[in-house]
Design a protein around this motif. Structure first.
Motif, PDB file in Angstrom:
ATOM      1  N   ARG A 134       9.047  24.743  -3.222  1.00  0.00           N
ATOM      2  CA  ARG A 134      10.243  24.986  -2.407  1.00  0.00           C
ATOM      3  C   ARG A 134      11.244  23.877  -2.683  1.00  0.00           C
ATOM      4  O   ARG A 134      11.224  22.837  -2.035  1.00  0.00           O
ATOM      5  N   PHE A 135      12.079  24.112  -3.665  1.00  0.00           N
ATOM      6  CA  PHE A 135      13.114  23.144  -4.007  1.00  0.00           C
ATOM      7  C   PHE A 135      14.249  23.246  -3.011  1.00  0.00           C
ATOM      8  O   PHE A 135      14.575  24.319  -2.535  1.00  0.00           O
ATOM      9  N   GLY A 136      14.854  22.126  -2.705  1.00  0.00           N
ATOM     10  CA  GLY A 136      16.049  22.122  -1.879  1.00  0.00           C
ATOM     11  C   GLY A 136      15.824  22.286  -0.397  1.00  0.00           C
ATOM     12  O   GLY A 136      16.778  22.508   0.341  1.00  0.00           O
ATOM     13  N   THR A 137      14.606  22.189   0.087  1.00  0.00           N
ATOM     14  CA  THR A 137      14.388  22.277   1.535  1.00  0.00           C
ATOM     15  C   THR A 137      14.745  20.934   2.162  1.00  0.00           C
ATOM     16  O   THR A 137      14.532  19.874   1.574  1.00  0.00           O
ATOM     17  N   SER A 138      15.323  20.997   3.338  1.00  0.00           N
ATOM     18  CA  SER A 138      15.708  19.753   3.998  1.00  0.00           C
ATOM     19  C   SER A 138      14.468  19.076   4.580  1.00  0.00           C
ATOM     20  O   SER A 138      13.526  19.725   5.020  1.00  0.00           O
ATOM     21  N   LEU A 139      14.485  17.766   4.556  1.00  0.00           N
ATOM     22  CA  LEU A 139      13.356  16.973   5.037  1.00  0.00           C
ATOM     23  C   LEU A 139      13.812  16.070   6.170  1.00  0.00           C
ATOM     24  O   LEU A 139      14.933  15.565   6.163  1.00  0.00           O
ATOM     25  N   ARG A 140      12.912  15.872   7.105  1.00  0.00           N
ATOM     26  CA  ARG A 140      13.184  14.863   8.128  1.00  0.00           C
ATOM     27  C   ARG A 140      12.872  13.501   7.527  1.00  0.00           C
ATOM     28  O   ARG A 140      12.044  13.373   6.626  1.00  0.00           O
ATOM     29  N   ALA A 141      13.498  12.485   8.044  1.00  0.00           N
ATOM     30  CA  ALA A 141      13.275  11.135   7.534  1.00  0.00           C
ATOM     31  C   ALA A 141      11.827  10.697   7.718  1.00  0.00           C
ATOM     32  O   ALA A 141      11.318   9.883   6.952  1.00  0.00           O
ATOM     33  N   THR A 142      11.155  11.241   8.706  1.00  0.00           N
ATOM     34  CA  THR A 142       9.771  10.852   8.971  1.00  0.00           C
ATOM     35  C   THR A 142       8.753  11.799   8.340  1.00  0.00           C
ATOM     36  O   THR A 142       7.553  11.654   8.573  1.00  0.00           O
ATOM     37  N   ALA A 143       9.212  12.751   7.530  1.00  0.00           N
ATOM     38  CA  ALA A 143       8.301  13.727   6.919  1.00  0.00           C
ATOM     39  C   ALA A 143       7.302  13.031   6.007  1.00  0.00           C
ATOM     40  O   ALA A 143       7.660  12.134   5.246  1.00  0.00           O
ATOM     41  N   GLU A 144       6.049  13.434   6.097  1.00  0.00           N
ATOM     42  CA  GLU A 144       5.014  12.855   5.258  1.00  0.00           C
ATOM     43  C   GLU A 144       4.733  13.700   4.032  1.00  0.00           C
ATOM     44  O   GLU A 144       4.075  13.242   3.106  1.00  0.00           O
ATOM     45  N   ARG A 145       5.202  14.933   4.008  1.00  0.00           N
ATOM     46  CA  ARG A 145       4.973  15.828   2.885  1.00  0.00           C
ATOM     47  C   ARG A 145       6.296  16.408   2.422  1.00  0.00           C
ATOM     48  O   ARG A 145       7.241  16.492   3.168  1.00  0.00           O
ATOM     49  N   GLY A 146       6.326  16.832   1.173  1.00  0.00           N
ATOM     50  CA  GLY A 146       7.507  17.499   0.649  1.00  0.00           C
ATOM     51  C   GLY A 146       8.497  16.587  -0.046  1.00  0.00           C
ATOM     52  O   GLY A 146       9.497  17.048  -0.578  1.00  0.00           O
ATOM     53  N   ARG A 147       8.219  15.294  -0.080  1.00  0.00           N
ATOM     54  CA  ARG A 147       9.168  14.375  -0.718  1.00  0.00           C
ATOM     55  C   ARG A 147       9.113  14.427  -2.235  1.00  0.00           C
ATOM     56  O   ARG A 147      10.082  14.102  -2.899  1.00  0.00           O
ATOM     57  N   GLY A 148       7.973  14.834  -2.793  1.00  0.00           N
ATOM     58  CA  GLY A 148       7.832  14.885  -4.250  1.00  0.00           C
ATOM     59  C   GLY A 148       8.841  15.802  -4.899  1.00  0.00           C
ATOM     60  O   GLY A 148       9.509  15.431  -5.864  1.00  0.00           O
TER      61      GLY A 148
END
Length: 186
Positions: A134-148
């Motif tokens: 899932r490219f381009g999904t917004s992340l919360r600053a505290t998110a632990e997953r999805g940053r890669g």
């Protein structure tokens, strides 16, 4: 033990002389032993229109990810995007192992590097049966997953995927050298 001692003596007696292949033309000077002649370097740098493609299969375990990164860094030793490509393959291979069938017993992933004169594409083929990127999904600053994938998106000029759970996914990122004129279309 005597066999090992003879082997060590044989290895340490005299350093080996580097093999330098003969040149086709007499006017091309040989460099120092082990040095690549300037004419050959020029030929390697002038990649003709088209592309070079390398692929390597890795076991689907986390300890193989550094080997995938080293493979990419080795192939792109002279490229402007070496470190970015290494980081991208780290993230994509990690996702393949953690989130698809590649990380299951007997799973594998394939790293593919495609290089043209002005671009590099790094791709990872997984075994399927897992998450779809899932490219381009917004992340919360505290998110632990999805940053890669956010890192891959930030580094690459274009990204995408193709395939399905049944046949596996090819997830890719392309890096373009904006300082070079574009390669001719084939």
């Amino acid at each position: 033990m005597p066999h090992q001692a003879r082997l060590i003596d044989a290895v340490t007696e005299e350093p080996a002389v580097a093999f330098v292949p003969p040149q086709r033309e007499q006017d091309l000077p040989l460099g120092a032993p082990g040095e690549v002649p300037p004419a050959h370097v020029h030929a390697m740098m002038e990649i003709p229109p088209g592309r070079l493609i390398w692929r390597r299969t890795f076991m689907g375990t986390l300890d193989q990810i550094p080997h995938a990164r080293h493979f990419v860094r080795f192939l792109l030793a002279d490229a402007w995007c070496r470190e970015d490509a290494a980081l991208i393959v780290t993230e994509l291979a990690g996702n393949a192992v953690r989130h698809t069938g590649s990380g299951k017993q007997g799973g594998t992933f394939i790293v593919e590097v495609t290089r043209t004169r002005d671009s590099v594409r790094v791709a990872v083929h997984d075994c399927g049966w897992g998450g779809i990127p899932r490219f381009g999904t917004s992340l919360r600053a505290t998110a632990e997953r999805g940053r890669g994938l956010a890192v891959v998106t930030a580094l690459a000029d274009s990204i995408g995927y193709e395939g399905s759970d049944a046949i596996g996914h090819l997830v890719y990122a392309t890096l373009v050298d904006l300082e070079k004129p574009p390669s001719p279309v084939l």
